[in-house]
Design an enzyme around this catalytic site. Structure first.
Site, PDB file in Angstrom:
ATOM      1  N   ASP A  44      -3.845  -4.643  -8.088  1.00  0.00           N
ATOM      2  CA  ASP A  44      -3.148  -5.285  -6.965  1.00  0.00           C
ATOM      3  C   ASP A  44      -3.307  -4.511  -5.654  1.00  0.00           C
ATOM      4  O   ASP A  44      -2.332  -4.269  -4.947  1.00  0.00           O
ATOM      5  CB  ASP A  44      -1.648  -5.416  -7.266  1.00  0.00           C
ATOM      6  N   GLU A 214      -0.227 -16.477  -8.141  1.00  0.00           N
ATOM      7  CA  GLU A 214       0.422 -15.284  -7.573  1.00  0.00           C
ATOM      8  C   GLU A 214      -0.524 -14.634  -6.565  1.00  0.00           C
ATOM      9  O   GLU A 214      -1.578 -15.173  -6.237  1.00  0.00           O
ATOM     10  CB  GLU A 214       0.765 -14.294  -8.696  1.00  0.00           C
TER      11      GLU A 214
END
Length: 332
Positions: A44, A214
């Site tokens: 991420d 997401e």
């Protein structure tokens, strides 16, 4: 004999000098970053630029109960990276216990605001969500800014994770976030302590495009708003990135297609990315995580960088994920 030694020494020095780059020629220009760009399991990644250095703020990729801190990495050229250990951890965020995820960072008035998810809340009866930490240096140490989550509820079906802070052309800051297949956008107050209502009085506006899961991010190029997100399951090989383009940060966002995904010859699970633009240029990089072909553990993710290109109509070209990475690129 002494004269011969001197001549040999002079010849040897001249030979070595001939191998060095000429003045003004950057020796590092022939080097590449390699992928991953730094060792360790990290995911991420939030890529950005502060003070003529590249920075990456990733999730420490481990079981949730071990995700209790963030490391950061900085580089002058995308090739040589320095690790800044534990710039923030749960000792500074008393309400955060686990699952510290997907940091997003913005600089304002000489301070650095780090937005992060924590605790992986599953309902509105548990403490957790999106928090904010602040520091006077991009390497920290960061301290709790609010003493509580900025977003601590599940609104419009969006789990409060995977936050991205977007500064619009008019100077307004927005928080864009959401898991569980829903994405919200909210207007941030100037001091980042809360939200400002939209014209209709609401605080949270859903902007979920088709197939969104997401990991949202947004940037502006040539006046157009590029909205990007991750699709698929993060533990699987088909994790990927898609995008849409609009004239507004609120959409409508019609999905164009995937631009980042696995290459069975290189790596799987390529997703949850960010984008870096070299200031004053049309040079773009995509910073993302992926899983090596040798790994089956879902948490074994590594951070990589590759080039991001556009065609003549402004569409994002599919990214070729590489082992070599990118060439050295200094900032001036």
């Amino acid at each position: 004999m002494h004269f011969l030694r001197l001549r040999f020494t002079a010849f040897f020095i001249a030979f070595i000098v001939s191998l060095l780059p000429a003045p003004g020629q950057a020796q590092s220009s022939k080097k590449k970053s390699g992928n991953p760009v730094f060792p360790g399991w990290y995911a991420d990644p939030e890529g950005t630029i502060f003070n003529n250095r590249y920075w990456i703020y990733p999730t420490y990729s481990a079981p949730y109960n071990q995700q209790v801190f963030f490391d950061a990495f900085s580089s002058p050229d995308l090739v040589t990276w320095t690790k800044h250990s534990q710039i923030l951890d749960t000792t500074a965020i008393k309400w955060a216990k686990r699952a510290m995820w997907a940091p997003a960072i913005i600089e304002k008035n000489g301070q650095y605001f780090l937005f992060f998810g924590a605790n992986d809340i599953q309902n509105n009866n548990t403490m957790g969500g999106i928090g904010v930490a602040v520091a006077d240096n991009p390497a920290g140490p960061f301290r709790d800014y609010l003493g509580k989550p900025l977003v601590g509820q599940i609104i419009n079906g969006a789990q409060p994770i995977d936050q991205y802070v977007f500064k619009d052309k008019d100077g307004q800051y927005y928080l864009i976030y959401g898991g569980w297949g829903h994405c919200n956008i909210v207007r941030l107050k100037d001091d980042f302590t809360g939200f400002l209502p939209f014209a209709d009085g609401t605080l949270f506006r859903e902007i979920t495009p088709k197939s969104y899961v997401e990991g949202p991010t947004m940037f502006v190029r040539h006046g157009k708003y590029y909205f990007m997100w991750s699709e698929g399951g993060w533990t699987g090989p088909n994790y990927s990135v898609a995008y849409a383009v609009s004239d507004s940060p609120f959409g409508p966002f019609e999905r164009v297609g995937k631009i980042l995904q696995q290459d069975p010859a290189v790596a799987t699970g390529a997703g949850h990315h960010s984008v870096i633009q070299v200031p004053g240029t049309d040079e773009w990089y995509i910073v993302y995580h992926r899983r090596p072909l040798t790994e089956t553990d879902g948490n074994h993710r590594e951070t990589c960088i590759d080039r991001l290109y556009f065609d003549e109509k402004g569409a994002i070209k599919p990214v070729k994920i590489t082992v070599d990475g990118v060439e050295a690129r200094s900032l001036k």
